[in-house]
Structure formats: structure tokens, C-alpha cells
Design a protein around this motif. Structure first.
Motif, PDB file in Angstrom:
ATOM      1  N   GLU A 105       0.821  -1.211   0.000  1.00 32.85           N
ATOM      2  CA  GLU A 105       0.000   0.000   0.000  1.00 32.85           C
ATOM      3  C   GLU A 105       0.854   1.258   0.000  1.00 32.85           C
ATOM      4  O   GLU A 105       0.469   2.276  -0.599  1.00 32.85           O
ATOM      5  N   ARG A 106       2.017   1.228   0.648  1.00 35.69           N
ATOM      6  CA  ARG A 106       2.913   2.391   0.617  1.00 35.69           C
ATOM      7  C   ARG A 106       3.384   2.666  -0.815  1.00 35.69           C
ATOM      8  O   ARG A 106       3.482   3.825  -1.234  1.00 35.69           O
ATOM      9  N   LEU A 107       3.665   1.594  -1.559  1.00 37.17           N
ATOM     10  CA  LEU A 107       4.065   1.762  -2.957  1.00 37.17           C
ATOM     11  C   LEU A 107       2.902   2.276  -3.804  1.00 37.17           C
ATOM     12  O   LEU A 107       3.060   3.187  -4.617  1.00 37.17           O
ATOM     13  N   ARG A 108       1.733   1.658  -3.607  1.00 40.63           N
ATOM     14  CA  ARG A 108       0.562   2.081  -4.386  1.00 40.63           C
ATOM     15  C   ARG A 108       0.211   3.536  -4.095  1.00 40.63           C
ATOM     16  O   ARG A 108      -0.111   4.313  -5.003  1.00 40.63           O
ATOM     17  N   ALA A 109       0.273   3.914  -2.812  1.00 40.01           N
ATOM     18  CA  ALA A 109      -0.027   5.287  -2.429  1.00 40.01           C
ATOM     19  C   ALA A 109       0.949   6.259  -3.080  1.00 40.01           C
ATOM     20  O   ALA A 109       0.554   7.324  -3.565  1.00 40.01           O
ATOM     21  N   GLY A 110       2.222   5.894  -3.094  1.00 41.96           N
ATOM     22  CA  GLY A 110       3.212   6.747  -3.728  1.00 41.96           C
ATOM     23  C   GLY A 110       2.904   6.992  -5.191  1.00 41.96           C
ATOM     24  O   GLY A 110       3.027   8.116  -5.699  1.00 41.96           O
ATOM     25  N   GLY A 111       2.474   5.936  -5.880  1.00 41.22           N
ATOM     26  CA  GLY A 111       2.137   6.072  -7.287  1.00 41.22           C
ATOM     27  C   GLY A 111       0.842   6.802  -7.537  1.00 41.22           C
ATOM     28  O   GLY A 111       0.587   7.295  -8.641  1.00 41.22           O
ATOM     29  N   SER A 112      -0.003   6.891  -6.504  1.00 38.46           N
ATOM     30  CA  SER A 112      -1.308   7.542  -6.633  1.00 38.46           C
ATOM     31  C   SER A 112      -1.299   8.986  -6.143  1.00 38.46           C
ATOM     32  O   SER A 112      -2.342   9.640  -6.124  1.00 38.46           O
ATOM     33  N   GLY A 113      -0.139   9.456  -5.698  1.00 33.23           N
ATOM     34  CA  GLY A 113      -0.052  10.825  -5.221  1.00 33.23           C
ATOM     35  C   GLY A 113      -0.585  11.029  -3.817  1.00 33.23           C
ATOM     36  O   GLY A 113      -0.873  12.155  -3.408  1.00 33.23           O
ATOM     37  N   ALA A 180       3.501   1.113 -25.853  1.00 32.75           N
ATOM     38  CA  ALA A 180       3.204   2.308 -25.068  1.00 32.75           C
ATOM     39  C   ALA A 180       3.368   2.065 -23.570  1.00 32.75           C
ATOM     40  O   ALA A 180       3.160   2.976 -22.770  1.00 32.75           O
ATOM     41  N   GLY A 181       3.717   0.819 -23.186  1.00 33.17           N
ATOM     42  CA  GLY A 181       3.972   0.523 -21.782  1.00 33.17           C
ATOM     43  C   GLY A 181       2.812  -0.053 -21.017  1.00 33.17           C
ATOM     44  O   GLY A 181       2.934  -0.308 -19.809  1.00 33.17           O
ATOM     45  N   ASN A 182       1.668  -0.272 -21.656  1.00 28.13           N
ATOM     46  CA  ASN A 182       0.563  -0.962 -20.981  1.00 28.13           C
ATOM     47  C   ASN A 182       0.980  -2.396 -20.703  1.00 28.13           C
ATOM     48  O   ASN A 182       1.527  -3.064 -21.588  1.00 28.13           O
ATOM     49  N   ALA A 199       5.231   3.257  -8.195  1.00 26.75           N
ATOM     50  CA  ALA A 199       6.009   4.067  -7.256  1.00 26.75           C
ATOM     51  C   ALA A 199       7.236   4.716  -7.887  1.00 26.75           C
ATOM     52  O   ALA A 199       7.797   5.654  -7.319  1.00 26.75           O
ATOM     53  N   GLY A 200       7.685   4.234  -9.029  1.00 28.54           N
ATOM     54  CA  GLY A 200       8.915   4.752  -9.629  1.00 28.54           C
ATOM     55  C   GLY A 200       8.681   6.025 -10.432  1.00 28.54           C
ATOM     56  O   GLY A 200       7.718   6.129 -11.190  1.00 28.54           O
ATOM     57  N   ARG A 201       9.573   6.986 -10.275  1.00 30.57           N
ATOM     58  CA  ARG A 201       9.516   8.173 -11.135  1.00 30.57           C
ATOM     59  C   ARG A 201       9.864   7.796 -12.569  1.00 30.57           C
ATOM     60  O   ARG A 201       9.317   8.366 -13.517  1.00 30.57           O
ATOM     61  N   VAL A 202      10.795   6.870 -12.732  1.00 34.18           N
ATOM     62  CA  VAL A 202      11.104   6.282 -14.031  1.00 34.18           C
ATOM     63  C   VAL A 202      10.936   4.784 -13.886  1.00 34.18           C
ATOM     64  O   VAL A 202      11.632   4.154 -13.087  1.00 34.18           O
ATOM     65  N   GLY A 225      -0.006   2.322 -19.258  1.00 31.53           N
ATOM     66  CA  GLY A 225       1.288   2.776 -19.753  1.00 31.53           C
ATOM     67  C   GLY A 225       1.723   4.125 -19.226  1.00 31.53           C
ATOM     68  O   GLY A 225       2.908   4.470 -19.330  1.00 31.53           O
ATOM     69  N   VAL A 226       0.815   4.906 -18.630  1.00 30.84           N
ATOM     70  CA  VAL A 226       1.188   6.198 -18.073  1.00 30.84           C
ATOM     71  C   VAL A 226       2.231   6.039 -16.972  1.00 30.84           C
ATOM     72  O   VAL A 226       3.008   6.966 -16.695  1.00 30.84           O
ATOM     73  N   PHE A 227       2.285   4.865 -16.343  1.00 34.50           N
ATOM     74  CA  PHE A 227       3.251   4.627 -15.270  1.00 34.50           C
ATOM     75  C   PHE A 227       4.598   4.129 -15.787  1.00 34.50           C
ATOM     76  O   PHE A 227       5.522   3.929 -14.993  1.00 34.50           O
TER      77      PHE A 227
END
Length: 250
Positions: A105-113, A180-182, A199-202, A225-227
Motif C-alpha cells: 500500500e505504501r508503494l501504491r499510495a506513492g504512485g497515486s499521489g 506504449a507501456g501498458n 512508485a517509480g519516477r522512471v 502505460g502512463v506509469f
């Protein structure tokens, strides 16, 4: 946008010393084998790794650990890795142990802002009260320990505050990705790969199969793919590499 990168080496070439990495997989299931090995060859050091575990001796993240390329690990268990345990107990490695669901959840939260969230998991233990050994001294005493966390009563239950995790880089493995990364993940590989990717910026994905945009049905996609910023196609031989920690037979 075509996000395909030719090789794992090209994909990890710009990861610097001191980078933080979210790495997908569960045990050895679904780990990004070839991105990890490319990073080993690339030479980045003093890495912080966020992963369910840290591979096993001689495989996965265990390879980076054995070469002393990792300085800090945020994980849910030490698992089957004897070198991981040895470095931690010898005071050579900082380890932040986190409940498995909380880590996801910490990772998911990071990716969700989402900056932080409240959870009942860990209330009344050292997770909430503090004192979990993060790093040992050479003499076996605790050199650094976890701090206490904020606890509130919410809807009649005590819950503690957990901060989200955002990393510089994410390394994940997908069963199928389009250009496209999907991404689509298979079975246990879906446990941590999607949230690590978020969670990754890249985010760099090694994919067993790469298809054209439009070939994946929208309802089959597990990770948009946006991630994802980079997709590395694996060869047929590489795609077959799927080791496990222990083979049990009757």
C-alpha cells in the motif's frame, strides 16, 4: 509514444549511485532478472532497494547484495537470503522491515499521489511504538531504530500513520507489454510488480512479449502505460527463465 528500449543495459545505463529502486516480484516469481543483472554490470552503488524481499543467495537482488551495491533495504521479510541476514546482523546494511500489505500500500499510495495513510496493521507492536532495529553496530547493539508512528482512533479503531514510498526508479517484469507501456502480469507476478511500477519516477519494464498498441484489450491491462517510461523486449530464451526458491516434490 514508442517506449521500447533495445536492451536491458541501455535501459539501466543512466541509473546513478545512490538511487532508490522499487523492484517487483514475490520471492523469485516475477522478478526482473535481466534488468537486475544489467544493473549489476552497470556498476551503480549505494542503492536503496524497496522490494518484498531481497532475492536469494546467488539470484535476483541477492546478486547486488553480494557485491555490496545495496546500502538500504525496505522489505517485508529477509526470506531465504543468508547473506541478507548476515549483512543486517553484522551492521553492514540498513533494513526497514515493513508488514507485507503495508509495503504494497505504501508503494501504491506513492504512485497515486497520496502522501500517507492510516492502517490498523502494526498497532500495539514495535511497528507503531518504535524500536525496530534498522541497523546494528558491529558489537551487536542497535545503532539505529525505527521511530514511533502517529496513532489515531478512526471509526472506533486505533490506526497508525504510514508514509507513501516514491522511488527514483522502478524495475519490473511483465508477461506482456505493448509499445506504449501498458502491461499484463501473470499470477504471482501481479502481487508487487504493478505497485512497484507505480512508485517509480522512471519505470523500466522487461517484458516476455511485446505487442503493438491496440492489441491488448483495455479490460485486460493491469498497469496503464502512463506509469511506464521504458519497455525492454526479452528474447524467447530469456522469457523462459522463471526460477523459484525451492522445488518441492512428493
Amino acid at each position: 509514444m514508442d517506449k521500447v528500449v533495445a536492451t536491458p543495459a541501455d535501459a539501466v545505463a543512466d541509473i546513478p549511485d545512490g538511487a532508490s529502486l522499487a523492484v517487483g516480484g514475490f520471492g523469485l516469481a516475477g522478478i526482473p532478472w535481466f534488468l537486475i543483472e544489467a544493473l549489476l554490470e552497470q556498476g551503480a552503488r549505494e542503492l536503496t532497494v524497496v522490494s518484498n524481499n531481497c532475492g536469494v543467495d546467488g539470484a535476483g537482488l541477492g546478486l547486488l547484495l553480494e557485491q555490496r551495491r545495496i546500502s538500504r533495504v525496505i522489505a517485508s521479510y529477509v526470506g531465504e537470503n543468508k547473506e541478507f541476514a548476515r549483512q543486517y546482523l553484522a551492521g553492514e546494511l540498513t533494513v526497514e522491515l515493513t508488514p507485507q500489505g503495508t509495503l504494497a500500500e505504501r508503494l501504491r499510495a506513492g504512485g497515486s499521489g497520496i502522501g500517507a495513510f492510516f492502517t490498523p496493521t502494526g498497532v500495539g507492536t514495535m511497528v507503531s511504538d518504535g524500536g525496530l532495529p534498522w541497523r546494528y553496530a558491529v558489537d551487536g547493539t542497535v545503532a539505529a531504530a525505527s521511530p514511533p508512528k502517529e496513532v489515531r482512533t478512526i471509526q472506533g479503531r486505533e490506526m497508525l500513520l504510514e508514509e507513501a514510498i516514491v522511488t527514483d526508479i522502478a524495475l519490473v517484469r511483465a508477461a506482456v507489454a505493448d509499445r506504449a507501456g501498458n502491461c499484463v502480469f501473470h499470477a504471482a507476478a501481479r502481487n508487487f510488480n504493478p505497485v512497484a511500477a507505480m512508485a517509480g519516477r522512471v519505470t523500466i519494464v522487461e517484458a516476455e512479449h511485446v505487442v503493438e498498441v491496440g492489441e491488448l484489450g483495455p479490460d485486460t491491462i493491469h498497469l496503464p502505460g502512463v506509469f511506464v517510461q521504458r519497455v525492454v523486449p526479452l528474447t524467447a530464451e530469456q522469457a523462459e527463465r522463471k526460477s523459484i526458491e525451492k522445488r518441492t516434490v512428493r
